[in-house]
Design a protein around this motif. Structure first.
Motif, mmCIF file in Angstrom:
data_model
loop_
_atom_site.group_PDB
_atom_site.id
_atom_site.type_symbol
_atom_site.label_atom_id
_atom_site.label_comp_id
_atom_site.label_asym_id
_atom_site.label_seq_id
_atom_site.Cartn_x
_atom_site.Cartn_y
_atom_site.Cartn_z
ATOM 1 N N VAL A 74 68.695 14.666 8.376
ATOM 2 C CA VAL A 74 67.435 14.931 7.675
ATOM 3 C C VAL A 74 66.787 16.228 8.164
ATOM 4 O O VAL A 74 66.321 17.038 7.360
ATOM 5 C CB VAL A 74 66.449 13.752 7.858
ATOM 6 C CG1 VAL A 74 65.078 14.087 7.297
ATOM 7 C CG2 VAL A 74 67.007 12.491 7.205
ATOM 8 N N LEU A 75 66.770 16.431 9.465
ATOM 9 C CA LEU A 75 66.033 17.557 10.032
ATOM 10 C C LEU A 75 66.841 18.856 10.089
ATOM 11 O O LEU A 75 66.287 19.934 9.895
ATOM 12 C CB LEU A 75 65.510 17.189 11.424
ATOM 13 C CG LEU A 75 64.559 15.982 11.444
ATOM 14 C CD1 LEU A 75 64.213 15.591 12.868
ATOM 15 C CD2 LEU A 75 63.307 16.256 10.636
ATOM 16 N N ASP A 79 68.850 20.305 3.076
ATOM 17 C CA ASP A 79 69.348 20.573 1.730
ATOM 18 C C ASP A 79 70.650 19.838 1.413
ATOM 19 O O ASP A 79 71.186 19.968 0.313
ATOM 20 C CB ASP A 79 69.541 22.083 1.526
ATOM 21 C CG ASP A 79 68.222 22.832 1.614
ATOM 22 O OD1 ASP A 79 67.168 22.245 1.265
ATOM 23 O OD2 ASP A 79 68.232 23.997 2.041
ATOM 24 N N SER A 80 71.130 19.083 2.349
ATOM 25 C CA SER A 80 72.372 18.339 2.162
ATOM 26 C C SER A 80 72.172 17.191 1.171
ATOM 27 O O SER A 80 71.101 16.575 1.136
ATOM 28 C CB SER A 80 72.814 17.760 3.506
ATOM 29 O OG SER A 80 73.694 16.680 3.334
ATOM 30 N N PRO A 81 73.196 16.872 0.396
ATOM 31 C CA PRO A 81 73.090 15.703 -0.490
ATOM 32 C C PRO A 81 72.982 14.376 0.277
ATOM 33 O O PRO A 81 72.700 13.346 -0.320
ATOM 34 C CB PRO A 81 74.379 15.760 -1.316
ATOM 35 C CG PRO A 81 75.295 16.678 -0.610
ATOM 36 C CD PRO A 81 74.465 17.586 0.242
ATOM 37 N N PHE A 82 73.189 14.420 1.586
ATOM 38 C CA PHE A 82 73.102 13.205 2.407
ATOM 39 C C PHE A 82 71.711 12.975 2.987
ATOM 40 O O PHE A 82 71.417 11.896 3.471
ATOM 41 C CB PHE A 82 74.105 13.277 3.573
ATOM 42 C CG PHE A 82 75.531 13.359 3.144
ATOM 43 C CD1 PHE A 82 76.230 12.225 2.777
ATOM 44 C CD2 PHE A 82 76.182 14.584 3.097
ATOM 45 C CE1 PHE A 82 77.548 12.294 2.364
ATOM 46 C CE2 PHE A 82 77.506 14.666 2.691
ATOM 47 C CZ PHE A 82 78.190 13.522 2.323
ATOM 48 N N SER A 83 70.860 13.994 2.974
ATOM 49 C CA SER A 83 69.603 13.897 3.722
ATOM 50 C C SER A 83 68.641 12.849 3.180
ATOM 51 O O SER A 83 67.999 12.146 3.958
ATOM 52 C CB SER A 83 68.928 15.262 3.842
ATOM 53 O OG SER A 83 68.651 15.795 2.586
ATOM 54 N N ASP A 84 68.522 12.720 1.859
ATOM 55 C CA ASP A 84 67.588 11.712 1.337
ATOM 56 C C ASP A 84 68.056 10.295 1.664
ATOM 57 O O ASP A 84 67.267 9.460 2.087
ATOM 58 C CB ASP A 84 67.336 11.903 -0.165
ATOM 59 C CG ASP A 84 68.580 11.818 -1.015
ATOM 60 O OD1 ASP A 84 69.674 12.195 -0.540
ATOM 61 O OD2 ASP A 84 68.473 11.383 -2.173
ATOM 62 N N GLU A 107 58.311 6.208 8.217
ATOM 63 C CA GLU A 107 59.587 6.746 7.722
ATOM 64 C C GLU A 107 59.668 6.686 6.185
ATOM 65 O O GLU A 107 60.186 7.614 5.561
ATOM 66 C CB GLU A 107 60.767 6.016 8.355
ATOM 67 C CG GLU A 107 60.871 6.184 9.862
ATOM 68 C CD GLU A 107 61.174 7.595 10.324
ATOM 69 O OE1 GLU A 107 61.643 8.442 9.529
ATOM 70 O OE2 GLU A 107 60.938 7.890 11.520
ATOM 71 N N PHE A 108 59.146 5.601 5.590
ATOM 72 C CA PHE A 108 59.113 5.538 4.116
ATOM 73 C C PHE A 108 58.184 6.616 3.554
ATOM 74 O O PHE A 108 58.498 7.255 2.545
ATOM 75 C CB PHE A 108 58.671 4.155 3.629
ATOM 76 C CG PHE A 108 59.729 3.098 3.742
ATOM 77 C CD1 PHE A 108 60.960 3.236 3.097
ATOM 78 C CD2 PHE A 108 59.500 1.942 4.481
ATOM 79 C CE1 PHE A 108 61.937 2.252 3.200
ATOM 80 C CE2 PHE A 108 60.472 0.959 4.584
ATOM 81 C CZ PHE A 108 61.699 1.124 3.944
ATOM 82 N N ASP A 113 57.360 11.838 0.855
ATOM 83 C CA ASP A 113 56.792 13.186 0.952
ATOM 84 C C ASP A 113 57.860 14.265 0.798
ATOM 85 O O ASP A 113 57.607 15.325 0.235
ATOM 86 C CB ASP A 113 56.085 13.384 2.298
ATOM 87 C CG ASP A 113 54.784 12.602 2.402
ATOM 88 O OD1 ASP A 113 54.281 12.103 1.368
ATOM 89 O OD2 ASP A 113 54.278 12.468 3.537
ATOM 90 N N ASN A 114 59.059 14.000 1.313
ATOM 91 C CA ASN A 114 60.110 15.009 1.334
ATOM 92 C C ASN A 114 61.140 14.865 0.223
ATOM 93 O O ASN A 114 61.828 15.839 -0.111
ATOM 94 C CB ASN A 114 60.813 14.996 2.697
ATOM 95 C CG ASN A 114 59.920 15.548 3.768
ATOM 96 O OD1 ASN A 114 59.840 16.751 3.944
ATOM 97 N ND2 ASN A 114 59.203 14.670 4.459
ATOM 98 N N PHE A 115 61.267 13.667 -0.330
ATOM 99 C CA PHE A 115 62.249 13.411 -1.389
ATOM 100 C C PHE A 115 61.600 12.587 -2.502
ATOM 101 O O PHE A 115 62.030 11.475 -2.799
ATOM 102 C CB PHE A 115 63.461 12.659 -0.814
ATOM 103 C CG PHE A 115 64.031 13.283 0.428
ATOM 104 C CD1 PHE A 115 64.827 14.418 0.347
ATOM 105 C CD2 PHE A 115 63.776 12.750 1.678
ATOM 106 C CE1 PHE A 115 65.362 15.002 1.489
ATOM 107 C CE2 PHE A 115 64.301 13.322 2.825
ATOM 108 C CZ PHE A 115 65.092 14.449 2.735
#
Length: 131
Positions: A74-75, A79-84, A107-108, A113-115
């Motif tokens: 995540v950090l 931009d990775s397709p795995f981060s969300d 965390e939710f 906020d980010n995805f």
């Protein structure tokens, strides 16, 4: 074709690890992935390696290691397709495996906020309303 032998070796370890992961041989999978990490492969490969290490750790109930690896995705590879998915799974570990509702809520919220348009956003909103 990949630019160097280090990248090619990383891919070989990734593919071998993926076979182990698919066959639920989690320790063997993690060991293969860990061989590739010091080779410093591309960000795309690195994100997948850390995500898969986390997945193996989660399957082995090694929650702190899984969280650490998912957060790395995540950090460091936002931009990775795995981060969300990595962020959502992190929240779920705190919620359902560790019973830490306060941290799960954080965390939710971070996930939303980010995805905000990611595939689990409805579920994350529902989880926040439960808290």
């Amino acid at each position: 074709m990949y630019k160097n032998s280090s990248e090619q070796n990383s891919i070989k370890y990734l593919e071998k690890g993926n076979k182990f992961l698919k066959n639920r041989k989690y320790i063997e999978a993690i060991l293969e992935y860990q061989k590739a990490v010091p080779l410093k492969p591309s960000k795309k490969i690195s994100a997948e390696l850390h995500y898969n290490i986390a997945t193996g750790c989660l399957a082995l109930a090694q929650y702190s290691s899984a969280i650490m690896e998912y957060k790395k995705v995540v950090l460091e590879y936002k931009d990775s397709p795995f981060s969300d998915d990595a962020q959502f799974i992190t929240a779920m570990i705190f919620d359902e495996r560790l019973g830490n509702k306060k941290r799960a809520k954080q965390e939710f919220k971070f996930y939303l906020d980010n995805f905000p348009r990611a595939k689990y956003s409805f579920e994350a909103r529902r989880k926040l309303l439960e808290k």
